[in-house]
Design a protein around this motif. Structure first.
Motif, PDB file in Angstrom:
ATOM      1  N   VAL A 150      -3.477 -14.314   6.527  1.00  0.00           N
ATOM      2  CA  VAL A 150      -3.625 -15.788   7.107  1.00  0.00           C
ATOM      3  C   VAL A 150      -2.416 -16.523   7.068  1.00  0.00           C
ATOM      4  CG1 VAL A 150      -5.208 -17.664   6.768  1.00  0.00           C
ATOM      5  CG2 VAL A 150      -6.132 -15.238   6.733  1.00  0.00           C
ATOM      6  N   PHE A 151      -1.768 -16.758   5.858  1.00  0.00           N
ATOM      7  CA  PHE A 151      -0.647 -17.847   5.589  1.00  0.00           C
ATOM      8  C   PHE A 151       0.664 -17.171   5.780  1.00  0.00           C
ATOM      9  CE2 PHE A 151      -4.671 -18.802   3.208  1.00  0.00           C
ATOM     10  CZ  PHE A 151      -4.735 -20.235   3.540  1.00  0.00           C
ATOM     11  N   LEU A 152       1.036 -15.866   5.592  1.00  0.00           N
ATOM     12  CA  LEU A 152       2.320 -15.411   5.769  1.00  0.00           C
ATOM     13  C   LEU A 152       2.567 -14.551   7.050  1.00  0.00           C
ATOM     14  CD1 LEU A 152       2.789 -14.407   2.115  1.00  0.00           C
ATOM     15  CD2 LEU A 152       3.753 -16.581   3.198  1.00  0.00           C
ATOM     16  N   ASN A 153       1.567 -14.288   7.804  1.00  0.00           N
ATOM     17  CA  ASN A 153       1.568 -13.508   9.042  1.00  0.00           C
ATOM     18  C   ASN A 153       2.048 -12.224   8.625  1.00  0.00           C
ATOM     19  OD1 ASN A 153       1.199 -15.528  10.804  1.00  0.00           O
ATOM     20  ND2 ASN A 153       3.071 -16.358  10.659  1.00  0.00           N
ATOM     21  N   GLU A 154       1.568 -11.592   7.618  1.00  0.00           N
ATOM     22  CA  GLU A 154       1.977 -10.160   7.096  1.00  0.00           C
ATOM     23  C   GLU A 154       0.760  -9.293   7.681  1.00  0.00           C
ATOM     24  OE1 GLU A 154       2.088  -9.541   2.978  1.00  0.00           O
ATOM     25  OE2 GLU A 154       3.879 -10.792   2.688  1.00  0.00           O
ATOM     26  N   GLN A 155       1.138  -7.934   8.072  1.00  0.00           N
ATOM     27  CA  GLN A 155       0.426  -7.189   9.082  1.00  0.00           C
ATOM     28  C   GLN A 155      -1.054  -6.784   8.298  1.00  0.00           C
ATOM     29  OE1 GLN A 155       2.263  -3.449  10.342  1.00  0.00           O
ATOM     30  NE2 GLN A 155       0.824  -3.216  11.985  1.00  0.00           N
ATOM     31  N   LEU A 156      -2.156  -6.683   8.902  1.00  0.00           N
ATOM     32  CA  LEU A 156      -3.225  -6.179   8.618  1.00  0.00           C
ATOM     33  C   LEU A 156      -3.753  -5.093   9.250  1.00  0.00           C
ATOM     34  CD1 LEU A 156      -5.615  -6.395   6.642  1.00  0.00           C
ATOM     35  CD2 LEU A 156      -6.494  -8.263   8.156  1.00  0.00           C
ATOM     36  N   THR A 157      -3.657  -3.808   8.847  1.00  0.00           N
ATOM     37  CA  THR A 157      -4.010  -2.730   9.637  1.00  0.00           C
ATOM     38  C   THR A 157      -5.416  -2.094   9.372  1.00  0.00           C
ATOM     39  OG1 THR A 157      -3.375  -1.043   8.302  1.00  0.00           O
ATOM     40  CG2 THR A 157      -1.432  -2.090   9.680  1.00  0.00           C
ATOM     41  N   TYR A 158      -5.744  -1.064  10.337  1.00  0.00           N
ATOM     42  CA  TYR A 158      -7.155  -0.584  10.048  1.00  0.00           C
ATOM     43  C   TYR A 158      -7.240   0.217   8.700  1.00  0.00           C
ATOM     44  CZ  TYR A 158      -8.335  -1.705  14.949  1.00  0.00           C
ATOM     45  OH  TYR A 158      -8.735  -2.383  15.996  1.00  0.00           O
ATOM     46  N   TRP A 159      -6.230   0.782   8.330  1.00  0.00           N
ATOM     47  CA  TRP A 159      -5.937   1.648   7.314  1.00  0.00           C
ATOM     48  C   TRP A 159      -6.121   0.621   5.857  1.00  0.00           C
ATOM     49  CZ3 TRP A 159      -6.461   6.414   6.403  1.00  0.00           C
ATOM     50  CH2 TRP A 159      -6.153   7.286   7.330  1.00  0.00           C
ATOM     51  N   GLN A 160      -5.614  -0.651   6.184  1.00  0.00           N
ATOM     52  CA  GLN A 160      -5.886  -1.550   5.126  1.00  0.00           C
ATOM     53  C   GLN A 160      -7.215  -2.119   4.874  1.00  0.00           C
ATOM     54  OE1 GLN A 160      -2.798  -4.430   6.237  1.00  0.00           O
ATOM     55  NE2 GLN A 160      -1.285  -3.749   4.791  1.00  0.00           N
ATOM     56  N   LEU A 161      -7.662  -2.229   6.025  1.00  0.00           N
ATOM     57  CA  LEU A 161      -8.972  -2.574   6.044  1.00  0.00           C
ATOM     58  C   LEU A 161     -10.065  -1.545   5.182  1.00  0.00           C
ATOM     59  CD1 LEU A 161      -9.858  -4.336   9.380  1.00  0.00           C
ATOM     60  CD2 LEU A 161      -9.894  -5.512   7.370  1.00  0.00           C
ATOM     61  N   LEU A 162      -9.968  -0.381   5.741  1.00  0.00           N
ATOM     62  CA  LEU A 162     -10.499   0.771   5.159  1.00  0.00           C
ATOM     63  C   LEU A 162     -10.183   0.924   3.553  1.00  0.00           C
ATOM     64  CD1 LEU A 162     -12.220   3.496   5.204  1.00  0.00           C
ATOM     65  CD2 LEU A 162     -10.035   4.701   5.609  1.00  0.00           C
ATOM     66  N   GLY A 163      -9.137   0.797   3.187  1.00  0.00           N
ATOM     67  CA  GLY A 163      -8.709   0.629   1.773  1.00  0.00           C
ATOM     68  C   GLY A 163      -9.677  -0.543   1.221  1.00  0.00           C
ATOM     69  N   MET A 164      -9.674  -1.609   1.733  1.00  0.00           N
ATOM     70  CA  MET A 164     -10.273  -2.539   1.039  1.00  0.00           C
ATOM     71  C   MET A 164     -11.848  -2.212   0.745  1.00  0.00           C
ATOM     72  SD  MET A 164      -8.582  -6.283   2.611  1.00  0.00           S
ATOM     73  CE  MET A 164      -8.740  -5.623   4.329  1.00  0.00           C
ATOM     74  N   MET A 165     -12.096  -1.599   1.763  1.00  0.00           N
ATOM     75  CA  MET A 165     -13.585  -1.172   1.825  1.00  0.00           C
ATOM     76  C   MET A 165     -13.867  -0.331   0.331  1.00  0.00           C
ATOM     77  SD  MET A 165     -14.897  -0.642   5.524  1.00  0.00           S
ATOM     78  CE  MET A 165     -16.583   0.051   5.110  1.00  0.00           C
ATOM     79  N   VAL A 166     -12.891   0.786   0.282  1.00  0.00           N
ATOM     80  CA  VAL A 166     -13.155   1.416  -0.878  1.00  0.00           C
ATOM     81  C   VAL A 166     -12.887   0.851  -2.160  1.00  0.00           C
ATOM     82  CG1 VAL A 166     -11.730   3.720  -1.985  1.00  0.00           C
ATOM     83  CG2 VAL A 166     -12.083   3.507   0.414  1.00  0.00           C
ATOM     84  N   VAL A 167     -12.073  -0.072  -2.327  1.00  0.00           N
ATOM     85  CA  VAL A 167     -11.887  -0.895  -3.376  1.00  0.00           C
ATOM     86  C   VAL A 167     -12.970  -1.820  -3.978  1.00  0.00           C
ATOM     87  CG1 VAL A 167     -10.420  -2.842  -4.678  1.00  0.00           C
ATOM     88  CG2 VAL A 167      -9.074  -0.996  -3.317  1.00  0.00           C
ATOM     89  N   ILE A 168     -13.656  -2.353  -3.114  1.00  0.00           N
ATOM     90  CA  ILE A 168     -14.818  -3.025  -3.102  1.00  0.00           C
ATOM     91  C   ILE A 168     -15.950  -2.203  -3.758  1.00  0.00           C
ATOM     92  CG2 ILE A 168     -16.583  -4.346  -1.846  1.00  0.00           C
ATOM     93  CD1 ILE A 168     -14.493  -5.606  -0.176  1.00  0.00           C
ATOM     94  N   PHE A 169     -16.013  -0.763  -3.091  1.00  0.00           N
ATOM     95  CA  PHE A 169     -16.944   0.205  -3.616  1.00  0.00           C
ATOM     96  C   PHE A 169     -16.635   0.733  -4.927  1.00  0.00           C
ATOM     97  CE2 PHE A 169     -17.894   4.513  -4.357  1.00  0.00           C
ATOM     98  CZ  PHE A 169     -19.297   4.510  -4.035  1.00  0.00           C
TER      99      PHE A 169
END
Length: 300
Positions: free
Chosen positions: A266-285
């Motif tokens: 959001v603030f630094l314009n660093e890339q957000l990929t589908y792999w990162q979204l998948l990884g976040m879901m695993v971490v939350i799990f």
């Protein structure tokens, strides 16, 4: 809400707020602020709040006898946890992006568990092992594309952040032992005051004395780091450790990389990929698994 569930809630919020610090540092660095100056702003702006809290609780005496050795340990862990760890981290962020900083810093949960086993003979439980494994898989997936290390500067930055992880883990283990003696509020205030004094001494010796020459946004970032990324999460983390113990709290730190990725996007314009979204879901799990398994166990 049970004591342990409240501890998990405090830990999650504290970790997310602490993780916002890396993004604020990177934003402040856009104004070419010196590392030591920025760290000094962070601690000096938060110092009045800790002094005021100590004043409010001055009549509340510790429940157990505190000896000079306990104060010596408190000074050591304040020096290590919020001075050395912060300084190494701020230095490292000169060379690497916020996302990579967070994945390197994330090794501290395993260091905490190891130190707790080594010094306090705390058994590594099956729930802890499974939760660590799940969250680490999620972090690897999340940051797979972040591990493009090229150049001595990035390697040096990564090494500095690794030192930050080691010193912060040492602080967590020590604080888990000392918090019951001093009380959560008093211990946190003392530790942060020790850290501030160490940074001031460091600045008096090695500072470039340019702290009054920056544009307004630098000071605003300093205030934001002091309150949102230091003051509030320091008490939340101490409260979480008090209820969960250092080892279990350290596993909640897996949310740190996730929140940093989102904030950096959001603030630094660093890339957000589908792999990162998948990884976040695993971490939350993984964090949810820890919470659910603790609820299934009878209360102490």
């Amino acid at each position: 809400m049970s004591v342990k569930s409240l501890g998990i809630f405090y830990g999650i919020v504290g970790v997310i707020l602490f993780s916002s610090k890396a993004v604020m540092v990177k934003l402040a660095y856009e104004y070419h602020v010196d590392t030591l100056d920025l760290l000094l702003f962070r601690m000096l702006f938060s110092l009045p709040f800790y002094l005021f809290i100590l004043f409010l609780i001055r009549k509340k005496k510790p429940t157990v006898q505190i000896n000079p050795k306990d104060y010596a340990w408190l000074f050591l862990f304040g020096f290590v946890g919020y001075y050395l760890a912060s300084y190494f981290d701020f230095l490292g962020l000169n060379y690497i992006k916020a996302g990579l900083e967070r994945i390197i810093l994330f090794v501290y949960p395993t260091i905490v568990v190891f130190l707790s086993w080594l010094f306090f003979k705390q058994k590594i439980t099956k729930v802890q092992s499974v939760a660590i494994m799940i969250t680490y898989i999620g972090v690897v997936i999340t940051f797979w594309n972040e591990l493009d290390i090229a150049g001595n500067g990035v390697l040096w930055g990564g090494f500095l952040v690794l030192l930050s992880a080691i010193t912060y883990a040492s602080y967590l283990v020590g604080s888990g032992w000392l918090i019951p003696k001093f009380g959560m509020l008093r211990f946190t205030c003392y530790a942060m005051i020790v850290s501030t004094c160490c940074i001031v001494v460091h600045y008096l010796i090695a500072g470039e004395w340019g702290m009054f020459n920056y544009p307004l946004p630098v000071y605003l970032y300093g205030i934001a780091m002091a309150i949102l990324a230091t003051l509030i999460p320091s008490f939340l983390v101490s409260a979480s450790i008090e209820r969960l113990g250092a080892s279990n709290f350290s596993i909640l730190g897996s949310l740190g990389p996730v929140s940093t990725i989102l904030l950096a996007f959001v603030f630094l314009n660093e890339q957000l990929t589908y792999w990162q979204l998948l990884g976040m879901m695993v971490v939350i799990f993984g964090v949810t698994y820890l919470s659910v398994q603790r609820k299934k166990r009878p209360e102490a």
